[in-house]
Write a protein that holds these residues in place. Structure first.
Motif, PDB file in Angstrom:
ATOM      1  N   UNK A 179      -6.678 -12.192   0.577  1.00  0.00           N
ATOM      2  CA  UNK A 179      -6.511 -13.325   1.492  1.00  0.00           C
ATOM      3  C   UNK A 179      -5.442 -14.283   0.977  1.00  0.00           C
ATOM      4  N   UNK A 180      -5.515 -14.648  -0.300  1.00  0.00           N
ATOM      5  CA  UNK A 180      -4.525 -15.591  -0.832  1.00  0.00           C
ATOM      6  C   UNK A 180      -3.119 -15.001  -0.820  1.00  0.00           C
ATOM      7  N   UNK A 181      -3.023 -13.697  -1.079  1.00  0.00           N
ATOM      8  CA  UNK A 181      -1.703 -13.067  -1.036  1.00  0.00           C
ATOM      9  C   UNK A 181      -1.108 -13.146   0.370  1.00  0.00           C
ATOM     10  N   UNK A 182      -1.926 -12.903   1.386  1.00  0.00           N
ATOM     11  CA  UNK A 182      -1.444 -12.967   2.760  1.00  0.00           C
ATOM     12  C   UNK A 182      -1.057 -14.396   3.153  1.00  0.00           C
ATOM     13  N   UNK A 183      -1.840 -15.362   2.736  1.00  0.00           N
ATOM     14  CA  UNK A 183      -1.538 -16.752   3.087  1.00  0.00           C
ATOM     15  C   UNK A 183      -0.275 -17.245   2.387  1.00  0.00           C
ATOM     16  N   UNK A 184      -0.077 -16.816   1.152  1.00  0.00           N
ATOM     17  CA  UNK A 184       1.168 -17.187   0.460  1.00  0.00           C
ATOM     18  C   UNK A 184       2.372 -16.577   1.171  1.00  0.00           C
ATOM     19  N   UNK A 185       2.198 -15.357   1.664  1.00  0.00           N
ATOM     20  CA  UNK A 185       3.294 -14.694   2.386  1.00  0.00           C
ATOM     21  C   UNK A 185       3.604 -15.398   3.695  1.00  0.00           C
ATOM     22  N   UNK A 237      -7.799  -4.399   1.221  1.00  0.00           N
ATOM     23  CA  UNK A 237      -7.323  -3.943  -0.086  1.00  0.00           C
ATOM     24  C   UNK A 237      -6.622  -2.604   0.100  1.00  0.00           C
ATOM     25  N   UNK A 238      -5.400  -2.490  -0.396  1.00  0.00           N
ATOM     26  CA  UNK A 238      -4.602  -1.286  -0.167  1.00  0.00           C
ATOM     27  C   UNK A 238      -5.229  -0.048  -0.786  1.00  0.00           C
ATOM     28  N   UNK A 239      -5.965  -0.220  -1.884  1.00  0.00           N
ATOM     29  CA  UNK A 239      -6.537   0.929  -2.580  1.00  0.00           C
ATOM     30  C   UNK A 239      -7.868   1.383  -2.001  1.00  0.00           C
ATOM     31  N   UNK A 240      -8.282   0.781  -0.881  1.00  0.00           N
ATOM     32  CA  UNK A 240      -9.524   1.214  -0.249  1.00  0.00           C
ATOM     33  C   UNK A 240     -10.567   0.115  -0.214  1.00  0.00           C
ATOM     34  N   UNK A 241     -11.675   0.417   0.458  1.00  0.00           N
ATOM     35  CA  UNK A 241     -12.740  -0.553   0.633  1.00  0.00           C
ATOM     36  C   UNK A 241     -13.652  -0.650  -0.580  1.00  0.00           C
TER      37      UNK A 241
END
Length: 355
Positions: free
Chosen positions: A134-140, A85-89
């Motif tokens: 995860x879904x954002x990365x897989x769509x990319x 997550x870009x905004x931190x853990x």
């Protein structure tokens, strides 16, 4: 070896070479799911891309979780994708959630304070820090393709998961969520791992824990929380989480305070802060009970102006809660509360127009 569950829809996608992404956390179920799924894919001569994907939750993760995923990827000859997550853990998410709750309360953008922690009914720790990234990365990675997303969910785990299907499609149709181990037992899971020659996460057989996720998980039982607190690598995080309990007056697991799990790890000031937070929590809850159900926050709030009596109740509760927690709120009397509600109601048409 125990057979895995599948469906005609999943098998058709596999025959067509659909990409397969297996979510791995370092825990036993995802480890066994990856091993069993790869064996199945080899048996049916799946020709599509395969990968493992791990959502890194930051400081709440065990230091062995990533290496367990790496060892698994090397064993399978698969790529391991790590997303964050870009905004931190997760710890940062809990802390920022408390700051947001405090600020919203001070500005009367909500009626009561809300817990900073995720809960079994509100698992933003899973949705925001795992599923979304995860879904954002897989769509990319796989634009325009239907992706098979594998998880180690098992029906034996909980009453909620007892209803899980072997597979189902996402609302947008971009993913098929496949649960190949849905009918497996814990014994089946460890047998799969042991037969591979890989080691499961040390939290199971070294730390003595029954489940592995975050170092301190909202779903953990007391024995697992105690075992986690006994590990030196988890103790800084433990103190940081306890300080958030004390600051917010919200216990980590509803009625169970993390500060009670291993008080010997805390200094005198921290133990005193926990004791004070418990007392303040009881008074906060008692004060908030004076707010009637029609006054509480609901979707689209506020729906109406408060009566004078309701405004007086809310003002009294806000003063009491703010004194307990050291907040600096506005809107502490009838007239200012009426003015704030009028402002919020007037803003609704503009918000709808902008949407």
């Amino acid at each position: 070896m125990r057979a895995i569950a599948s469906t005609p829809e999943v098998d058709d996608l596999l025959s067509a070479g659909a990409p397969v992404a297996i979510g791995v956390s370092g825990g036993k179920d995802s480890q066994a799911a990856a091993l069993a799924t790869f064996r199945y894919l080899d048996a049916i001569e799946h020709a599509g891309p395969r990968l493992l994907i791990h959502a890194d939750l930051g400081t709440v993760e065990w230091k062995n979780s990533h290496p367990v995923c790496e060892d698994l990827a090397n064993y399978l000859g698969a790529g391991l994708i790590v997303v964050r997550r870009k905004a931190g853990g997760l710890m940062e998410r809990w802390e920022s959630r408390w700051e947001s709750s405090r600020e919203r309360y001070e500005t009367l953008s909500t009626v009561t304070l809300v817990p900073c922690w995720s809960t079994p009914a509100m698992r933003f720790c899973t949705s925001e820090l795992k599923t979304h990234v995860i879904t954002a990365e897989l769509k990319r990675r796989f634009p325009g393709q239907t992706v098979i997303n594998v998880t180690g969910v098992r029906r034996e785990e909980s009453a909620a998961r007892a209803k899980a299907e072997a597979a189902d499609a996402s609302a947008d149709g971009r993913f098929w969520n496949w649960r190949p181990l849905v009918d497996w037992s814990v014994a089946d899971v460890f047998a799969e791992i042991d037969s591979s020659g890989l080691d499961p996460h040390p939290a199971y057989r070294v730390f003595g824990m029954s489940r592995v996720s975050c170092r301190f998980c909202i779903m953990s039982n007391l024995a697992d929380l105690t075992a986690a607190a006994a590990q030196p690598e988890a103790q800084d995080l433990y103190c940081r989480m306890v300080r958030l309990e004390a600051r917010s007056t919200f216990a980590f697991q509803g009625s169970r305070w993390l500060g009670d799990v291993a008080p010997g790890l805390l200094d005198d000031a921290e133990r005193n802060a926990v004791a004070a937070a418990k007392a303040s929590a009881q008074l906060r809850v008692a004060a908030e009970k004076r707010i009637t159900k029609p006054m509480l926050y609901v979707k689209g709030w506020p729906l109406r102006m408060l009566t004078d009596d309701e405004a007086d109740i809310l003002a009294g509760v806000r003063r009491e809660v703010s004194d307990l927690l050291g907040l600096r709120p506005a809107f502490l009397d009838r007239s200012s509360i009426h003015a704030r509600y009028a402002e919020l109601l007037a803003a609704k048409p503009a918000e709808k127009e902008a949407a």
